[in-house]
Enzyme design. Structure first.
Site, PDB file in Angstrom:
ATOM      1  N   PRO A   1       0.825  -1.207   0.000  1.00 42.05           N
ATOM      2  CA  PRO A   1       0.000   0.000   0.000  1.00 42.05           C
ATOM      3  C   PRO A   1       0.862   1.261   0.000  1.00 42.05           C
ATOM      4  O   PRO A   1       1.835   1.348   0.747  1.00 42.05           O
ATOM      5  CB  PRO A   1      -0.790  -0.111   1.315  1.00 42.05           C
ATOM      6  CG  PRO A   1       0.058  -0.962   2.199  1.00 42.05           C
ATOM      7  CD  PRO A   1       0.805  -1.916   1.289  1.00 42.05           C
TER       8      PRO A   1
ATOM      9  N   ARG B   1      -0.686   4.940  -1.306  1.00 38.41           N
ATOM     10  CA  ARG B   1      -1.624   6.022  -0.964  1.00 38.41           C
ATOM     11  C   ARG B   1      -2.441   5.689   0.285  1.00 38.41           C
ATOM     12  O   ARG B   1      -2.854   6.592   1.005  1.00 38.41           O
ATOM     13  CB  ARG B   1      -2.528   6.340  -2.144  1.00 38.41           C
ATOM     14  CG  ARG B   1      -3.808   5.529  -2.224  1.00 38.41           C
ATOM     15  CD  ARG B   1      -4.549   5.775  -3.507  1.00 38.41           C
ATOM     16  NE  ARG B   1      -3.717   5.393  -4.635  1.00 38.41           N
ATOM     17  CZ  ARG B   1      -3.601   6.109  -5.747  1.00 38.41           C
ATOM     18  NH1 ARG B   1      -4.270   7.227  -5.897  1.00 38.41           N
ATOM     19  NH2 ARG B   1      -2.825   5.693  -6.720  1.00 38.41           N
TER      20      ARG B   1
ATOM     21  N   ARG C   1      -2.465  15.653  -9.994  1.00 41.84           N
ATOM     22  CA  ARG C   1      -3.348  14.493 -10.165  1.00 41.84           C
ATOM     23  C   ARG C   1      -4.690  14.842 -10.810  1.00 41.84           C
ATOM     24  O   ARG C   1      -5.248  14.046 -11.539  1.00 41.84           O
ATOM     25  CB  ARG C   1      -3.567  13.773  -8.824  1.00 41.84           C
ATOM     26  CG  ARG C   1      -2.297  13.082  -8.327  1.00 41.84           C
ATOM     27  CD  ARG C   1      -2.559  12.172  -7.140  1.00 41.84           C
ATOM     28  NE  ARG C   1      -3.365  11.021  -7.492  1.00 41.84           N
ATOM     29  CZ  ARG C   1      -4.669  10.893  -7.270  1.00 41.84           C
ATOM     30  NH1 ARG C   1      -5.340  11.858  -6.666  1.00 41.84           N
ATOM     31  NH2 ARG C   1      -5.312   9.822  -7.652  1.00 41.84           N
TER      32      ARG C   1
ATOM     33  N   TYR D   1      -5.153  12.745 -14.001  1.00 42.91           N
ATOM     34  CA  TYR D   1      -6.071  11.611 -13.930  1.00 42.91           C
ATOM     35  C   TYR D   1      -7.529  12.023 -13.744  1.00 42.91           C
ATOM     36  O   TYR D   1      -8.379  11.162 -13.501  1.00 42.91           O
ATOM     37  CB  TYR D   1      -5.754  10.725 -12.709  1.00 42.91           C
ATOM     38  CG  TYR D   1      -4.338  10.327 -12.495  1.00 42.91           C
ATOM     39  CD1 TYR D   1      -3.664   9.540 -13.431  1.00 42.91           C
ATOM     40  CD2 TYR D   1      -3.661  10.678 -11.327  1.00 42.91           C
ATOM     41  CE1 TYR D   1      -2.360   9.140 -13.203  1.00 42.91           C
ATOM     42  CE2 TYR D   1      -2.360  10.274 -11.096  1.00 42.91           C
ATOM     43  CZ  TYR D   1      -1.715   9.510 -12.043  1.00 42.91           C
ATOM     44  OH  TYR D   1      -0.430   9.107 -11.820  1.00 42.91           O
TER      45      TYR D   1
ATOM     46  N   CYS E   1       0.228  28.977 -15.937  1.00 44.38           N
ATOM     47  CA  CYS E   1      -0.217  29.455 -17.249  1.00 44.38           C
ATOM     48  C   CYS E   1      -0.768  28.307 -18.062  1.00 44.38           C
ATOM     49  O   CYS E   1      -0.167  27.855 -19.037  1.00 44.38           O
ATOM     50  CB  CYS E   1       0.953  30.093 -17.979  1.00 44.38           C
ATOM     51  SG  CYS E   1       1.614  31.449 -17.060  1.00 44.38           S
TER      52      CYS E   1
ATOM     53  N   TYR F   1       1.297  11.163  -3.821  1.00 43.39           N
ATOM     54  CA  TYR F   1       1.418  11.547  -5.228  1.00 43.39           C
ATOM     55  C   TYR F   1       1.182  13.032  -5.491  1.00 43.39           C
ATOM     56  O   TYR F   1       0.789  13.411  -6.586  1.00 43.39           O
ATOM     57  CB  TYR F   1       0.486  10.698  -6.111  1.00 43.39           C
ATOM     58  CG  TYR F   1       0.736   9.214  -5.917  1.00 43.39           C
ATOM     59  CD1 TYR F   1       1.929   8.643  -6.377  1.00 43.39           C
ATOM     60  CD2 TYR F   1      -0.171   8.404  -5.245  1.00 43.39           C
ATOM     61  CE1 TYR F   1       2.189   7.293  -6.172  1.00 43.39           C
ATOM     62  CE2 TYR F   1       0.084   7.056  -5.045  1.00 43.39           C
ATOM     63  CZ  TYR F   1       1.263   6.507  -5.510  1.00 43.39           C
ATOM     64  OH  TYR F   1       1.517   5.179  -5.306  1.00 43.39           O
TER      65      TYR F   1
HETATM   66  C1  LIG Z   1       2.373   2.422  -7.402  1.00 42.40           C
HETATM   67  C2  LIG Z   1       2.622   1.065  -6.906  1.00 42.40           C
HETATM   68  C3  LIG Z   1       2.211   0.704  -5.612  1.00 42.40           C
HETATM   69  C4  LIG Z   1       1.425   1.610  -4.728  1.00 42.40           C
HETATM   70  O1  LIG Z   1       0.214   1.992  -5.288  1.00 42.40           O
HETATM   71  P1  LIG Z   1      -0.867   2.754  -4.360  1.00 42.40           P
HETATM   72  O2  LIG Z   1      -1.996   3.015  -5.273  1.00 42.40           O
HETATM   73  O3  LIG Z   1      -0.218   3.990  -3.869  1.00 42.40           O
HETATM   74  O4  LIG Z   1      -1.184   1.813  -3.251  1.00 42.40           O
HETATM   75  C5  LIG Z   1       2.544  -0.548  -5.169  1.00 42.40           C
HETATM   76  N1  LIG Z   1       3.249  -1.417  -5.929  1.00 42.40           N
HETATM   77  C6  LIG Z   1       3.648  -1.093  -7.183  1.00 42.40           C
HETATM   78  C7  LIG Z   1       4.401  -2.079  -7.969  1.00 42.40           C
HETATM   79  C8  LIG Z   1       3.349   0.148  -7.714  1.00 42.40           C
HETATM   80  O5  LIG Z   1       3.726   0.453  -8.952  1.00 42.40           O
END
Ligand SMILES: *Cc1c(COP(=O)(O)O)cnc(C)c1O
Length: 466
Positions: free
Chosen positions: A324, A326, A363, A367, A394, A424
């Site tokens: 994990p 985020r 973000r 996204y 800008c 992020y």
């Molecule tokens: C980005 C990533 C994560 C973490 O993703 P989250 O959405 O922040 O939990 C974990 N493992 C890999 C391989 C990633 O590329």
């Protein structure tokens, strides 16, 4: 005035914005505990000012300037602990995905809370080591790890390297041989599952740069090649299926495909791989409508899925890992901005411009991410007004929050805060328009502490050698 929300909802407003705007919240000054950091409060003795970790945002802004990233240390630690505890009954590892937000202090918190750390570049590895993470508790990711990055990982004794290409297998074997080391690796496989929020797609082919596809035979070939190497040790498989995931259905399909592959590896090579890393991507609440799963639910569900698949194939349960990112740092962080201009585009909406923008939060532009924003320096009893929070860059796409309600009396000099920016945002910050990047401050028990100081214009000029 059309931009004022009607109490019965946006449909009753005089003029409808083209897309349906959200309904105004019942309590414009409320702080939904699922979106805001654990210690976020309004201090009624200070005009309803927002406080985090016991520190008021006005004091923080005065001391550190704006925009400012504020991290609730207690919130981060609680989330880290709850993930570790959720997986503590099993043979399992929780890696914090450092790319979400990484500083030396964050590394220390992760280590103190008993988690491991996932890094995806030499730079992140450098921070991990500088922050005191023991190398054996680090895993290294990346689809294009350089010679130097691999060499450093091998020399420092990084615990796991997730190999992602045939080129890398060859490169790593050579590096390991030259140094007389035998790094442990996982092969990153793509299962054809891509998951976001409540949806996932399980396709037959894997059109992306990461991993080696199960469907094309690339994963099988990678396993064959790693097993043929003398200096690298294959310990398992890795699969990462997406981001901001709210249910475990996608993990279920991915786990089934990976377990079938484990069976095949066992049958063809006589090796029983002992580790299965299911990656990260666990969702958080950016807005009140988001409904993330509790770590305990995730742990129970993932472990049950893998156990069932292993039982079905007569395999021993591998050691499970999750990553994990985020889910640990996202909800712990907020961004505090100062309002600079308020522009009423008659009949449409109010544009509230703040002193940062896409350079500290890309973000939304990248996204279409959603965020929650609240008046932070005070409370207000004014009517909700449909607004758009924008930056100072800008670029008309420099939007932080597309649709939100702010009190109609929002004015220059007010502080506003955007929730759930701990992941992020700082890590993706840029210097677009030569804006110095904001400071990152941690607060705990009323005490703020600089983790990363604000950049200055001199910092930016320092690299410009003329
Ligand atoms: C980005 C990533 C994560 C973490 O993703 P989250 O959405 O922040 O939990 C974990 N493992 C890999 C391989 C990633 O590329």
């Amino acid at each position: 005035m059309s931009r004022y929300a009607h109490p019965a909802g946006p449909r009753h407003a005089e003029v409808l914005p083209e897309e349906n705007p959200p309904t105004p919240p019942r309590d414009l000054m409320g702080l939904d505990p699922r979106v805001w950091p654990a210690t976020a409060r309004r201090d009624e003795t200070a005009g309803g000012e927002l406080t985090v970790g016991g520190a008021g945002v006005r004091r923080l802004a005065a001391e550190y300037g704006t925009p400012l990233f504020v991290l609730d240390e207690e919130d981060f630690r609680r989330r880290a602990r709850s993930y570790r505890e959720a997986f503590s009954d099993a043979e399992a590892d929780v890696y914090y995905a450092g790319k979400a937000l990484l500083t030396k202090a964050v590394v220390r918190w992760v280590h103190e809370e008993g988690l491991k750390l996932d890094v995806s570049s030499g730079g992140e590895l450098n921070v991990a080591l500088a922050g005191g993470m023991p190398p054996e508790r680090i895993c290294l990711h990346g689809n294009n790890k350089s010679q130097a990055e691999l060499a450093r990982a091998v020399e420092t004794g990084v615990g796991r390297i997730i190999v992602d290409s045939f080129d890398e297998i060859e490169r790593l074997e050579r590096i390991a041989a030259e140094r007389g080391r035998s790094p442990a690796v996982l092969v990153r496989v793509t299962t054809g599952v891509e998951a976001h929020t409540h949806e996932f797609v399980a396709t037959a082919h894997d059109d992306q740069k990461f991993g080696l596809a199960l469907s094309t035979g690339a994963a099988a070939e990678a396993v064959r090649r790693v097993l043929a190497c003398e200096h690298i040790e294959l310990v398992g498989l890795h699969s990462h299926i997406g981001s901001q995931i709210f249910d475990t259905a996608g993990f279920e399909v991915a786990a089934r495909r990976v377990t079938e592959f484990l069976t095949r590896v066992h049958r063809e090579h006589g090796v029983e791989l002992s580790e299965l890393d299911l990656g990260g991507g666990l969702g958080i609440a950016y807005v009140s409508d988001d409904t993330p799963l509790e770590p305990e639910t995730i742990a129970k569900s993932l472990l049950a899925i893998v156990q069932r698949e292993c039982d079905a194939h007569g395999l021993a349960m591998p050691r499970i890992a999750v990553e994990p990112g985020r889910a640990l740092s996202g909800p712990a962080g907020i961004t505090v901005y100062e309002v600079g201009t308020v522009k009423d585009v008659e009949g449409i909406r109010t544009y509230v411009s703040v002193d940062g923008g896409m350079s500290d939060n890309i973000r939304t532009a990248l996204y279409g991410a959603e965020y929650t924003c609240a008046m932070a320096s005070r409370t207000s009893g004014a009517d909700p007004v449909l607004s758009r929070l924008v930056g100072k860059h800008c670029e008309s796409g420099d939007i932080i929050v597309h649709d939100l309600y702010l009190p109609a009396d929002v004015r220059p000099g007010d502080l506003v805060a955007v929730a759930a920016t701990g992941a992020y945002c700082f890590s993706m910050a840029s210097n677009y328009n030569h804006l110095p990047r904001p400071a990152l401050v941690a607060v705990r028990d009323g005490v703020p502490r600089t983790l990363v100081r604000r950049e200055t214009e001199e910092d930016l000029l320092r690299l410009d050698v003329g």
